[in-house]
Enzyme design. Structure first.
Site, mmCIF file in Angstrom:
data_model
loop_
_atom_site.group_PDB
_atom_site.id
_atom_site.type_symbol
_atom_site.label_atom_id
_atom_site.label_comp_id
_atom_site.label_asym_id
_atom_site.label_seq_id
_atom_site.Cartn_x
_atom_site.Cartn_y
_atom_site.Cartn_z
ATOM 1 N N SER A 151 0.841 -1.196 0.000
ATOM 2 C CA SER A 151 0.000 0.000 0.000
ATOM 3 C C SER A 151 0.880 1.251 0.000
ATOM 4 C CB SER A 151 -0.972 -0.049 1.189
ATOM 5 O OG SER A 151 -1.985 0.912 1.062
ATOM 6 N N HIS A 186 -3.829 -1.836 -4.446
ATOM 7 C CA HIS A 186 -5.247 -2.209 -4.244
ATOM 8 C C HIS A 186 -6.047 -2.040 -5.547
ATOM 9 C CE1 HIS A 186 -4.074 -2.074 -0.076
ATOM 10 N NE2 HIS A 186 -3.928 -0.760 -0.084
#
Length: 266
Positions: A151, A186
């Site tokens: 992330s 993501h």
């Protein structure tokens, strides 16, 4: 990095001609992760990272800056590492920093792997720059330390990234620049990620880059993509580029399926 050669190791030299020799520079490597100890129970992406550390029991430093050094995140890292004897874990705290500049440099340069956790990318970069960690990570990278993260910990290495650091999804052209182009994490799991990143690249707000779905990983060596893997068949890595007409091309990259899971002690 060759087996047994940790960061900062004096590497052997090779002769060029008549009494002249040069040091063999270690490869510069970083990995973008779509998972790991904080999201997955099978340990496959963690195994993949450790296998690329270049030593049998690598020193692995977890950097939880993007989460504000969240205690639960740190505890999860320590719990997972306690179950595996194949690494030597440590944590770099910056919100309650204890190391002076010299000790901080020595600590980071001694690591085989630096694993950066998720959270707020913009905050992560600001705190690193305030403490000089950005410069130290660049030095560690040049010396052969494997840099990686999930992330925000994937976003930070590139020139730009796709982030929700400011609330709504947007672009951030303020990365460390160790990896050319941009990163979007993501890519498959958060609503709006895919169209928003594609729009940013199409409009030139972000350069062409790499989109990573949850469960996948990408390794770059000396700036070039050298390996893509996935722990689940449906997850992948994509190259996203503007096509010059206001649209983008999205090219899926072949990923090697990881597995089976490693046996845990006990």
């Amino acid at each position: 990095m060759r087996p047994g050669a940790g960061p900062g190791t004096v590497l052997p030299t090779r002769p060029l001609w008549k009494g002249t020799a040069v040091a063999v520079a270690p490869p510069k490597r970083l990995a973008l992760l779509g998972g790991g100890f904080s999201t997955d129970d099978d340990g496959l992406l963690d195994d993949w990272v450790l296998a690329r550390a270049g030593t049998s029991r690598p020193k692995v430093c977890f950097v939880p800056t993007a989460s504000g050094d969240a205690p639960a995140y740190v505890d999860r890292f320590r719990t997972v590492c306690a179950a595996r004897p194949d690494c030597e874990p440590s944590v770099l705290h910056l919100f309650r920093r204890e190391l002076d500049d010299e000790a901080l440099r020595s600590f980071l340069l001694a690591q085989d792997v630096v694993y950066v956790g998720g959270g707020n990318t913009a905050n992560l970069l600001a705190v690193w720059r305030a403490h000089g960690v950005d410069r130290l990570l660049r030095e560690a990278y040049d010396r052969g330390t494997l840099l990686c993260g999930i992330s925000a910990g994937a976003n930070c290495w590139a020139e730009g990234s796709h982030t929700d650091s400011f609330g709504p999804l947007t672009h951030l052209s303020d990365g460390l620049g160790l990896l050319s182009g941009s990163v979007c994490p993501h890519y498959d799991s958060e609503p709006g990620r895919r169209p928003s990143y594609r729009a940013a690249v199409a409009a030139g707000k972000l350069p062409a880059g790499w989109a990573v779905e949850d469960g996948a990983g990408a390794l770059f060596t000396d700036g070039a993509l050298t390996e893509t893997v996935t722990r689940v068949r449906q997850a992948g890595v994509y190259r996203v580029e503007a096509d010059g007409t206001g649209e983008v091309t999205e090219r899926p990259l072949p990923c090697r399926l990881l597995g089976p899971p490693r046996p845990l002690p006990g």
